[in-house]
Design a protein around this motif. Structure first.
Motif, PDB file in Angstrom:
ATOM      1  N   ASN A  42      16.336   0.418 -15.803  1.00  0.00           N
ATOM      2  CA  ASN A  42      16.633   0.425 -14.908  1.00  0.00           C
ATOM      3  C   ASN A  42      17.001   1.582 -13.329  1.00  0.00           C
ATOM      4  O   ASN A  42      18.122   1.222 -12.431  1.00  0.00           O
ATOM      5  CB  ASN A  42      18.254  -0.567 -14.730  1.00  0.00           C
ATOM      6  N   THR A  43      15.911   2.549 -13.721  1.00  0.00           N
ATOM      7  CA  THR A  43      16.504   3.467 -12.347  1.00  0.00           C
ATOM      8  C   THR A  43      15.932   3.338 -11.734  1.00  0.00           C
ATOM      9  O   THR A  43      15.159   3.718 -10.429  1.00  0.00           O
ATOM     10  CB  THR A  43      15.923   4.809 -13.530  1.00  0.00           C
ATOM     11  N   THR A  44      14.358   2.673 -11.523  1.00  0.00           N
ATOM     12  CA  THR A  44      13.326   2.508 -10.376  1.00  0.00           C
ATOM     13  C   THR A  44      12.510   1.859 -10.422  1.00  0.00           C
ATOM     14  O   THR A  44      12.526   0.083 -10.422  1.00  0.00           O
ATOM     15  CB  THR A  44      11.559   3.140 -11.871  1.00  0.00           C
ATOM     16  N   CYS A  45      13.060   1.375  -8.782  1.00  0.00           N
ATOM     17  CA  CYS A  45      12.164  -0.248  -8.316  1.00  0.00           C
ATOM     18  C   CYS A  45      10.456  -0.182  -7.952  1.00  0.00           C
ATOM     19  O   CYS A  45      10.162   1.154  -7.525  1.00  0.00           O
ATOM     20  CB  CYS A  45      12.738   0.112  -6.736  1.00  0.00           C
ATOM     21  N   HIS A  46      10.339  -1.595  -8.561  1.00  0.00           N
ATOM     22  CA  HIS A  46       8.465  -1.003  -7.868  1.00  0.00           C
ATOM     23  C   HIS A  46       8.548  -2.533  -6.596  1.00  0.00           C
ATOM     24  O   HIS A  46       8.687  -3.466  -6.372  1.00  0.00           O
ATOM     25  CB  HIS A  46       7.742  -1.156  -8.884  1.00  0.00           C
ATOM     26  N   VAL A  47       7.271  -3.281  -5.559  1.00  0.00           N
ATOM     27  CA  VAL A  47       7.644  -3.719  -4.695  1.00  0.00           C
ATOM     28  C   VAL A  47       7.057  -4.609  -5.477  1.00  0.00           C
ATOM     29  O   VAL A  47       5.421  -4.204  -5.940  1.00  0.00           O
ATOM     30  CB  VAL A  47       6.354  -3.499  -2.992  1.00  0.00           C
ATOM     31  N   THR A  48       7.166  -6.466  -5.356  1.00  0.00           N
ATOM     32  CA  THR A  48       6.338  -7.183  -6.155  1.00  0.00           C
ATOM     33  C   THR A  48       5.636  -7.549  -5.705  1.00  0.00           C
ATOM     34  O   THR A  48       4.497  -9.522  -5.885  1.00  0.00           O
ATOM     35  CB  THR A  48       7.185  -7.853  -7.177  1.00  0.00           C
ATOM     36  N   GLU A  49       6.436  -8.444  -3.740  1.00  0.00           N
ATOM     37  CA  GLU A  49       5.909  -9.601  -3.319  1.00  0.00           C
ATOM     38  C   GLU A  49       5.837  -9.396  -1.857  1.00  0.00           C
ATOM     39  O   GLU A  49       7.623  -8.621  -1.592  1.00  0.00           O
ATOM     40  CB  GLU A  49       6.848 -10.433  -3.640  1.00  0.00           C
ATOM     41  N   LEU A  50       5.324  -9.653  -0.953  1.00  0.00           N
ATOM     42  CA  LEU A  50       4.834  -9.471   0.041  1.00  0.00           C
ATOM     43  C   LEU A  50       4.816  -9.812   1.087  1.00  0.00           C
ATOM     44  O   LEU A  50       3.638 -10.679   0.799  1.00  0.00           O
ATOM     45  CB  LEU A  50       4.320  -8.062   0.581  1.00  0.00           C
ATOM     46  N   ILE A  51       5.573 -11.015   1.485  1.00  0.00           N
ATOM     47  CA  ILE A  51       5.380 -11.982   3.014  1.00  0.00           C
ATOM     48  C   ILE A  51       5.426 -11.280   4.302  1.00  0.00           C
ATOM     49  O   ILE A  51       6.490 -11.028   4.982  1.00  0.00           O
ATOM     50  CB  ILE A  51       6.056 -12.965   2.379  1.00  0.00           C
ATOM     51  N   ILE A  52       4.228 -11.085   4.842  1.00  0.00           N
ATOM     52  CA  ILE A  52       4.037 -10.683   5.588  1.00  0.00           C
ATOM     53  C   ILE A  52       2.739 -11.441   6.692  1.00  0.00           C
ATOM     54  O   ILE A  52       2.284 -11.650   6.877  1.00  0.00           O
ATOM     55  CB  ILE A  52       3.573  -9.424   5.917  1.00  0.00           C
ATOM     56  N   ASP A  53       3.674 -13.294   7.464  1.00  0.00           N
ATOM     57  CA  ASP A  53       3.004 -14.541   7.965  1.00  0.00           C
ATOM     58  C   ASP A  53       3.413 -13.695   8.836  1.00  0.00           C
ATOM     59  O   ASP A  53       4.889 -13.406   9.465  1.00  0.00           O
ATOM     60  CB  ASP A  53       2.949 -15.455   7.383  1.00  0.00           C
ATOM     61  N   TYR A  54       2.741 -14.955   9.903  1.00  0.00           N
ATOM     62  CA  TYR A  54       2.911 -15.092  11.451  1.00  0.00           C
ATOM     63  C   TYR A  54       3.273 -13.797  12.307  1.00  0.00           C
ATOM     64  O   TYR A  54       4.344 -14.415  13.030  1.00  0.00           O
ATOM     65  CB  TYR A  54       4.227 -16.224  11.792  1.00  0.00           C
ATOM     66  N   GLN A  55       2.916 -12.917  11.881  1.00  0.00           N
ATOM     67  CA  GLN A  55       3.144 -11.691  13.038  1.00  0.00           C
ATOM     68  C   GLN A  55       2.328 -10.464  13.787  1.00  0.00           C
ATOM     69  O   GLN A  55       2.482  -9.636  14.204  1.00  0.00           O
ATOM     70  CB  GLN A  55       3.145 -10.410  11.573  1.00  0.00           C
ATOM     71  N   ASN A  56       1.322 -12.059  14.285  1.00  0.00           N
ATOM     72  CA  ASN A  56       0.080 -11.406  15.311  1.00  0.00           C
ATOM     73  C   ASN A  56      -0.501 -10.543  15.067  1.00  0.00           C
ATOM     74  O   ASN A  56      -0.902  -9.745  15.403  1.00  0.00           O
ATOM     75  CB  ASN A  56       1.272 -11.348  16.508  1.00  0.00           C
ATOM     76  N   ILE A  57      -0.709  -9.975  13.226  1.00  0.00           N
ATOM     77  CA  ILE A  57      -1.536  -8.869  13.605  1.00  0.00           C
ATOM     78  C   ILE A  57      -2.996  -9.230  13.730  1.00  0.00           C
ATOM     79  O   ILE A  57      -3.555  -9.744  12.762  1.00  0.00           O
ATOM     80  CB  ILE A  57      -1.078  -8.483  11.359  1.00  0.00           C
ATOM     81  N   SER A  58      -3.811  -8.210  14.088  1.00  0.00           N
ATOM     82  CA  SER A  58      -4.811  -8.544  14.601  1.00  0.00           C
ATOM     83  C   SER A  58      -5.743  -7.107  14.196  1.00  0.00           C
ATOM     84  O   SER A  58      -6.400  -6.518  15.304  1.00  0.00           O
ATOM     85  CB  SER A  58      -4.987  -8.911  15.725  1.00  0.00           C
ATOM     86  N   THR A  59      -6.074  -6.992  13.119  1.00  0.00           N
ATOM     87  CA  THR A  59      -6.833  -5.356  12.333  1.00  0.00           C
ATOM     88  C   THR A  59      -7.415  -6.124  11.459  1.00  0.00           C
ATOM     89  O   THR A  59      -7.317  -7.706  11.163  1.00  0.00           O
ATOM     90  CB  THR A  59      -6.069  -4.582  12.132  1.00  0.00           C
ATOM     91  N   ALA A  60      -8.158  -5.246  10.943  1.00  0.00           N
ATOM     92  CA  ALA A  60      -8.575  -5.450   9.133  1.00  0.00           C
ATOM     93  C   ALA A  60      -7.674  -4.694   8.396  1.00  0.00           C
ATOM     94  O   ALA A  60      -6.512  -4.979   8.354  1.00  0.00           O
ATOM     95  CB  ALA A  60      -9.621  -4.196   9.040  1.00  0.00           C
ATOM     96  N   LEU A  61      -8.108  -5.453   7.221  1.00  0.00           N
ATOM     97  CA  LEU A  61      -7.091  -5.416   5.623  1.00  0.00           C
ATOM     98  C   LEU A  61      -7.146  -4.125   5.278  1.00  0.00           C
ATOM     99  O   LEU A  61      -7.838  -3.913   4.709  1.00  0.00           O
ATOM    100  CB  LEU A  61      -7.643  -6.820   4.720  1.00  0.00           C
ATOM    101  N   PRO A  62      -6.241  -3.585   5.157  1.00  0.00           N
ATOM    102  CA  PRO A  62      -5.814  -2.149   4.474  1.00  0.00           C
ATOM    103  C   PRO A  62      -6.119  -1.687   3.224  1.00  0.00           C
ATOM    104  O   PRO A  62      -5.896  -2.867   2.476  1.00  0.00           O
ATOM    105  CB  PRO A  62      -4.886  -1.475   5.260  1.00  0.00           C
ATOM    106  N   SER A  63      -7.014  -1.432   2.739  1.00  0.00           N
ATOM    107  CA  SER A  63      -6.971  -1.033   1.331  1.00  0.00           C
ATOM    108  C   SER A  63      -5.867  -0.168   0.524  1.00  0.00           C
ATOM    109  O   SER A  63      -6.069  -0.300  -0.094  1.00  0.00           O
ATOM    110  CB  SER A  63      -8.585   0.131   1.121  1.00  0.00           C
ATOM    111  N   GLU A  64      -5.226   0.586   1.152  1.00  0.00           N
ATOM    112  CA  GLU A  64      -4.006   0.489   1.078  1.00  0.00           C
ATOM    113  C   GLU A  64      -3.307  -0.111   0.273  1.00  0.00           C
ATOM    114  O   GLU A  64      -2.044   0.181  -0.706  1.00  0.00           O
ATOM    115  CB  GLU A  64      -3.072   1.387   1.837  1.00  0.00           C
ATOM    116  N   PHE A  65      -3.397  -1.224   0.205  1.00  0.00           N
ATOM    117  CA  PHE A  65      -2.450  -2.149  -0.622  1.00  0.00           C
ATOM    118  C   PHE A  65      -3.097  -1.994  -1.649  1.00  0.00           C
ATOM    119  O   PHE A  65      -1.667  -2.547  -2.643  1.00  0.00           O
ATOM    120  CB  PHE A  65      -2.883  -3.932  -0.245  1.00  0.00           C
ATOM    121  N   THR A  66      -3.490  -1.420  -2.350  1.00  0.00           N
ATOM    122  CA  THR A  66      -3.374  -1.002  -3.922  1.00  0.00           C
ATOM    123  C   THR A  66      -2.328  -0.168  -4.546  1.00  0.00           C
ATOM    124  O   THR A  66      -3.136   0.365  -5.237  1.00  0.00           O
ATOM    125  CB  THR A  66      -5.425  -0.905  -4.231  1.00  0.00           C
TER     126      THR A  66
END
Length: 169
Positions: A42-66
């Motif tokens: 319980n000392t380290t946190c990690h992102v497990t879910e990302l919800i980025i919908d309806y944000q008018n993002i108009s770019t290519a998908l970044p590889s950095e999600f990896t």
């Protein structure tokens, strides 16, 4: 994560506190970022879910999600994302991926067929061509939504399909 926000064009967007760690509980992240803080006693946190919908993002998908190795759910629905799925995404261990309602195009992304942890895949975009036979590698897949694409061929028998339409918007 700041690199991802920058590539998506979200830095400086109102309602998002990019100067705060999304796993700290501080800032305006609660509905978009979910973290699991049970790592290393319980000392380290990690992102497990990302919800980025309806944000008018108009770019290519970044590889950095990896760079988010514990990410299990990624929802980028109803933006204006374009291009295709980066080949680097094949290493991701997602259980749910929703890219519905974007402007992604090209042949069915082979990177997805190597994401064997996928349970739910919603891919309503403008992909075209044959549905590759190696979709059957997605043995855990329970939901496969390919509506609004221009795909042809049969879905391998080990996959289920919610809806498939031949109209690309």
């Amino acid at each position: 994560m700041k690199v991802i926000w920058g590539k998506l064009g979200l830095v400086g967007k109102k309602g998002w506190d990019f100067d705060k760690d999304p796993c700290s509980g501080e800032g305006d992240w609660l509905s978009s970022v979910l973290c699991d803080c049970s790592f290393e006693f319980n000392t380290t946190c990690h992102v497990t879910e990302l919800i980025i919908d309806y944000q008018n993002i108009s770019t290519a998908l970044p590889s950095e999600f990896t760079k988010l190795p514990h990410l299990q759910l990624l929802d980028l629905s109803r933006n204006y994302l374009r291009g295709t799925i980066p080949s680097e995404w094949a290493t991701m261990r997602l259980s749910t991926l929703s890219l519905m309602g974007n402007r992604l195009s090209g042949l069915f992304p082979t990177a997805l067929t190597r994401m064997t942890t996928l349970i739910d895949l919603m891919l309503r975009n403008c992909f075209h061509g044959p549905i590759p036979d190696y979709v059957k590698n997605l043995r855990n897949l329970k939901t496969l939504d390919l509506g609004f694409n221009n795909l042809n061929g049969e879905i391998p028998s080990s996959s289920s399909l919610l809806e498939m339409q031949s109209t690309c918007l």
